[in-house]
Design a protein around this motif. Structure first.
Motif, PDB file in Angstrom:
ATOM      1  N   ALA A  22      16.821   0.847  16.645  1.00 53.13           N
ATOM      2  CA  ALA A  22      16.319  -0.585  16.671  1.00 53.13           C
ATOM      3  C   ALA A  22      14.760  -0.742  16.737  1.00 53.13           C
ATOM      4  CB  ALA A  22      17.035  -1.151  17.917  1.00 53.13           C
ATOM      5  N   GLU A  23      14.403  -1.754  16.251  1.00 50.15           N
ATOM      6  CA  GLU A  23      12.735  -2.036  16.311  1.00 50.15           C
ATOM      7  C   GLU A  23      12.496  -3.488  16.793  1.00 50.15           C
ATOM      8  OE1 GLU A  23       8.794  -1.042  14.150  1.00 50.15           O
ATOM      9  OE2 GLU A  23      10.481  -0.337  13.147  1.00 50.15           O
ATOM     10  N   ILE A  24      11.895  -3.640  17.372  1.00 53.23           N
ATOM     11  CA  ILE A  24      11.625  -5.145  17.933  1.00 53.23           C
ATOM     12  C   ILE A  24      10.227  -5.551  17.514  1.00 53.23           C
ATOM     13  CG2 ILE A  24      10.366  -4.659  20.223  1.00 53.23           C
ATOM     14  CD1 ILE A  24      12.262  -7.120  21.528  1.00 53.23           C
ATOM     15  N   LYS A  25      10.051  -6.767  17.193  1.00 51.65           N
ATOM     16  CA  LYS A  25       8.911  -7.406  16.552  1.00 51.65           C
ATOM     17  C   LYS A  25       8.774  -8.817  16.935  1.00 51.65           C
ATOM     18  CE  LYS A  25       6.430  -8.665  12.364  1.00 51.65           C
ATOM     19  NZ  LYS A  25       6.333  -9.055  10.854  1.00 51.65           N
ATOM     20  N   PHE A  26       7.941  -9.279  17.809  1.00 54.34           N
ATOM     21  CA  PHE A  26       7.725 -10.547  18.291  1.00 54.34           C
ATOM     22  C   PHE A  26       6.882 -11.249  17.275  1.00 54.34           C
ATOM     23  CE2 PHE A  26       8.748  -8.587  22.257  1.00 54.34           C
ATOM     24  CZ  PHE A  26       9.682  -9.276  22.787  1.00 54.34           C
ATOM     25  N   ASP A  27       7.157 -12.637  17.389  1.00 54.52           N
ATOM     26  CA  ASP A  27       6.395 -13.551  16.504  1.00 54.52           C
ATOM     27  C   ASP A  27       4.693 -13.592  17.167  1.00 54.52           C
ATOM     28  OD1 ASP A  27       8.772 -14.193  15.163  1.00 54.52           O
ATOM     29  OD2 ASP A  27       9.057 -16.008  15.742  1.00 54.52           O
ATOM     30  N   LYS A  28       4.717 -13.798  18.388  1.00 49.84           N
ATOM     31  CA  LYS A  28       3.627 -13.579  19.115  1.00 49.84           C
ATOM     32  C   LYS A  28       3.662 -12.816  20.389  1.00 49.84           C
ATOM     33  CE  LYS A  28       4.681 -17.981  21.390  1.00 49.84           C
ATOM     34  NZ  LYS A  28       4.270 -19.393  21.663  1.00 49.84           N
ATOM     35  N   VAL A  46       8.417 -20.023  24.807  1.00 47.30           N
ATOM     36  CA  VAL A  46       9.788 -19.193  24.210  1.00 47.30           C
ATOM     37  C   VAL A  46       8.709 -17.969  23.238  1.00 47.30           C
ATOM     38  CG1 VAL A  46      11.869 -18.874  22.518  1.00 47.30           C
ATOM     39  CG2 VAL A  46      11.414 -20.991  24.202  1.00 47.30           C
ATOM     40  N   PHE A  47       9.478 -16.809  23.492  1.00 48.85           N
ATOM     41  CA  PHE A  47       8.826 -15.733  22.654  1.00 48.85           C
ATOM     42  C   PHE A  47      10.024 -15.454  22.075  1.00 48.85           C
ATOM     43  CE2 PHE A  47       5.917 -15.321  26.200  1.00 48.85           C
ATOM     44  CZ  PHE A  47       4.779 -15.174  25.708  1.00 48.85           C
ATOM     45  N   SER A  48      10.042 -15.633  20.452  1.00 49.03           N
ATOM     46  CA  SER A  48      10.970 -15.124  19.388  1.00 49.03           C
ATOM     47  C   SER A  48      10.822 -13.797  19.066  1.00 49.03           C
ATOM     48  CB  SER A  48      10.883 -16.275  18.560  1.00 49.03           C
ATOM     49  OG  SER A  48      11.373 -17.213  18.906  1.00 49.03           O
ATOM     50  N   TYR A  49      11.818 -13.006  18.765  1.00 50.89           N
ATOM     51  CA  TYR A  49      11.629 -11.602  18.308  1.00 50.89           C
ATOM     52  C   TYR A  49      12.757 -11.478  17.429  1.00 50.89           C
ATOM     53  CZ  TYR A  49      15.433 -10.390  21.457  1.00 50.89           C
ATOM     54  OH  TYR A  49      16.346 -10.458  22.437  1.00 50.89           O
ATOM     55  N   GLU A  50      12.599 -10.247  16.463  1.00 55.53           N
ATOM     56  CA  GLU A  50      13.571 -10.035  15.202  1.00 55.53           C
ATOM     57  C   GLU A  50      13.761  -8.609  15.430  1.00 55.53           C
ATOM     58  OE1 GLU A  50      14.231 -10.205  10.478  1.00 55.53           O
ATOM     59  OE2 GLU A  50      12.342 -10.899  11.520  1.00 55.53           O
ATOM     60  N   ASN A  51      14.954  -8.065  15.299  1.00 54.26           N
ATOM     61  CA  ASN A  51      15.264  -6.702  15.230  1.00 54.26           C
ATOM     62  C   ASN A  51      15.240  -6.375  13.795  1.00 54.26           C
ATOM     63  OD1 ASN A  51      16.465  -4.051  15.083  1.00 54.26           O
ATOM     64  ND2 ASN A  51      18.292  -4.731  15.844  1.00 54.26           N
ATOM     65  N   ILE A  52      13.927  -5.500  13.613  1.00 59.95           N
ATOM     66  CA  ILE A  52      13.557  -5.067  12.150  1.00 59.95           C
ATOM     67  C   ILE A  52      14.090  -3.781  11.921  1.00 59.95           C
ATOM     68  CG2 ILE A  52      11.700  -6.679  11.916  1.00 59.95           C
ATOM     69  CD1 ILE A  52       9.766  -4.559  12.322  1.00 59.95           C
ATOM     70  N   GLY A  81      18.177  -7.652  11.482  1.00 63.47           N
ATOM     71  CA  GLY A  81      17.706  -8.690  10.915  1.00 63.47           C
ATOM     72  C   GLY A  81      17.994  -9.980  11.599  1.00 63.47           C
ATOM     73  N   GLN A  82      18.581  -9.784  12.651  1.00 64.08           N
ATOM     74  CA  GLN A  82      18.837 -10.854  13.293  1.00 64.08           C
ATOM     75  C   GLN A  82      17.709 -11.205  14.527  1.00 64.08           C
ATOM     76  OE1 GLN A  82      21.699 -12.953  12.941  1.00 64.08           O
ATOM     77  NE2 GLN A  82      21.625 -11.624  11.357  1.00 64.08           N
ATOM     78  N   LYS A  83      17.665 -12.512  15.008  1.00 61.74           N
ATOM     79  CA  LYS A  83      16.694 -12.779  16.073  1.00 61.74           C
ATOM     80  C   LYS A  83      17.152 -13.098  17.517  1.00 61.74           C
ATOM     81  CE  LYS A  83      13.481 -14.717  12.639  1.00 61.74           C
ATOM     82  NZ  LYS A  83      12.337 -15.737  12.337  1.00 61.74           N
ATOM     83  N   GLY A  84      16.292 -13.109  18.388  1.00 59.96           N
ATOM     84  CA  GLY A  84      16.497 -13.129  19.777  1.00 59.96           C
ATOM     85  C   GLY A  84      15.333 -13.950  20.350  1.00 59.96           C
ATOM     86  N   GLU A  85      15.709 -14.331  21.760  1.00 59.14           N
ATOM     87  CA  GLU A  85      14.344 -14.883  22.336  1.00 59.14           C
ATOM     88  C   GLU A  85      14.278 -14.812  23.891  1.00 59.14           C
ATOM     89  OE1 GLU A  85      14.976 -19.122  21.276  1.00 59.14           O
ATOM     90  OE2 GLU A  85      16.145 -19.609  22.691  1.00 59.14           O
ATOM     91  N   ILE A  86      13.142 -14.895  24.256  1.00 64.58           N
ATOM     92  CA  ILE A  86      12.738 -14.748  25.620  1.00 64.58           C
ATOM     93  C   ILE A  86      12.139 -16.257  26.147  1.00 64.58           C
ATOM     94  CG2 ILE A  86      11.472 -13.455  27.699  1.00 64.58           C
ATOM     95  CD1 ILE A  86      11.579 -11.149  25.872  1.00 64.58           C
ATOM     96  N   LYS A  87      12.862 -16.847  26.965  1.00 63.48           N
ATOM     97  CA  LYS A  87      12.313 -17.793  27.601  1.00 63.48           C
ATOM     98  C   LYS A  87      11.690 -17.576  28.739  1.00 63.48           C
ATOM     99  CE  LYS A  87      15.871 -20.740  25.431  1.00 63.48           C
ATOM    100  NZ  LYS A  87      17.305 -21.335  25.713  1.00 63.48           N
ATOM    101  N   HIS A 107      11.664  -4.196  28.490  1.00 59.14           N
ATOM    102  CA  HIS A 107      12.317  -2.837  28.471  1.00 59.14           C
ATOM    103  C   HIS A 107      13.401  -2.970  27.441  1.00 59.14           C
ATOM    104  CE1 HIS A 107       9.918  -0.964  31.716  1.00 59.14           C
ATOM    105  NE2 HIS A 107      10.307  -2.191  32.131  1.00 59.14           N
ATOM    106  N   CYS A 108      13.549  -2.077  26.445  1.00 61.97           N
ATOM    107  CA  CYS A 108      14.460  -2.239  25.121  1.00 61.97           C
ATOM    108  C   CYS A 108      14.864  -1.010  24.896  1.00 61.97           C
ATOM    109  CB  CYS A 108      14.201  -3.183  24.147  1.00 61.97           C
ATOM    110  SG  CYS A 108      12.886  -2.759  23.124  1.00 61.97           S
ATOM    111  N   ASN A 109      15.782  -0.677  23.930  1.00 60.03           N
ATOM    112  CA  ASN A 109      16.286   0.401  23.231  1.00 60.03           C
ATOM    113  C   ASN A 109      15.508   0.699  22.158  1.00 60.03           C
ATOM    114  OD1 ASN A 109      17.803  -1.435  21.861  1.00 60.03           O
ATOM    115  ND2 ASN A 109      19.026  -0.257  21.581  1.00 60.03           N
ATOM    116  N   GLY A 110      14.482   0.101  21.548  1.00 60.95           N
ATOM    117  CA  GLY A 110      13.900   0.006  20.419  1.00 60.95           C
ATOM    118  C   GLY A 110      13.037   1.323  20.148  1.00 60.95           C
ATOM    119  N   LYS A 111      12.476   1.274  19.130  1.00 60.38           N
ATOM    120  CA  LYS A 111      11.272   2.422  18.801  1.00 60.38           C
ATOM    121  C   LYS A 111      10.252   2.458  19.615  1.00 60.38           C
ATOM    122  CE  LYS A 111       8.959   3.993  14.512  1.00 60.38           C
ATOM    123  NZ  LYS A 111       8.907   3.778  13.347  1.00 60.38           N
ATOM    124  N   VAL A 112       9.756   1.187  19.974  1.00 66.78           N
ATOM    125  CA  VAL A 112       8.863   1.125  21.238  1.00 66.78           C
ATOM    126  C   VAL A 112       9.403   0.429  22.398  1.00 66.78           C
ATOM    127  CG1 VAL A 112       6.730  -0.231  22.028  1.00 66.78           C
ATOM    128  CG2 VAL A 112       6.870   0.701  19.519  1.00 66.78           C
TER     129      VAL A 112
END
Length: 131
Positions: A22-28, A46-52, A81-87, A107-112
């Motif tokens: 998994a790899e997380i990418k935040f819009d900001k 809201v911080f939106s992110y995508e699993n790239i 390819g899907q999105k999630g968010e942190i409010k 903290h996540c299971n992503g590459k970072v």
């Protein structure tokens, strides 16, 4: 021979599955609330992110740097390819006036595995009513 080829194919398939990540990418990664009055001290963003990546992404924990910063996040795995968010809610009730900057550690299971988000702004004094 057939068993050997089957074994090799299963081995290659297992190696490819083990490399999936998994790899997380935040819009900001920073949000500025600007100025807001102590009369309305609670603000949200809201911080939106995508699993790239190519495996499901799971956020294990999101922690605010103090009790005034409360994150809520998507608990279900986010598929590739899907999105999630942190409010994030900042509650300035009883806090000192002026500029602030707070962090949310994700903290996540992503590459970072650890990402830090920042919220900032300035809480101003309630304007006095004219008589």
């Amino acid at each position: 021979m057939k068993k050997f080829l089957l074994f090799i194919m299963l081995l290659i398939g297992g190696i490819n599955a083990a490399n999936a990540q998994a790899e997380i990418k935040f819009d900001k990664v920073t949000h500025n609330f600007g100025q807001f009055s102590q009369k309305s001290p609670v603000v949200h963003c809201v911080f939106s992110y995508e699993n790239i990546g190519d495996a499901p992404l799971v956020i294990n924990q999101a922690i605010g740097s103090c009790g005034c910063t409360v994150p809520e996040y998507t608990k279900e795995p986010v598929q590739p390819g899907q999105k999630g968010e942190i409010k994030v809610t900042y509650n300035g009730t009883g806090k000192r006036l002026g500029r602030f900057a707070k962090t949310i550690t994700v903290h996540c299971n992503g590459k970072v595995e650890v990402v830090r988000l920042t919220i900032e702004g300035e809480m101003t004094a309630e304007e006095e009513k004219e008589q």
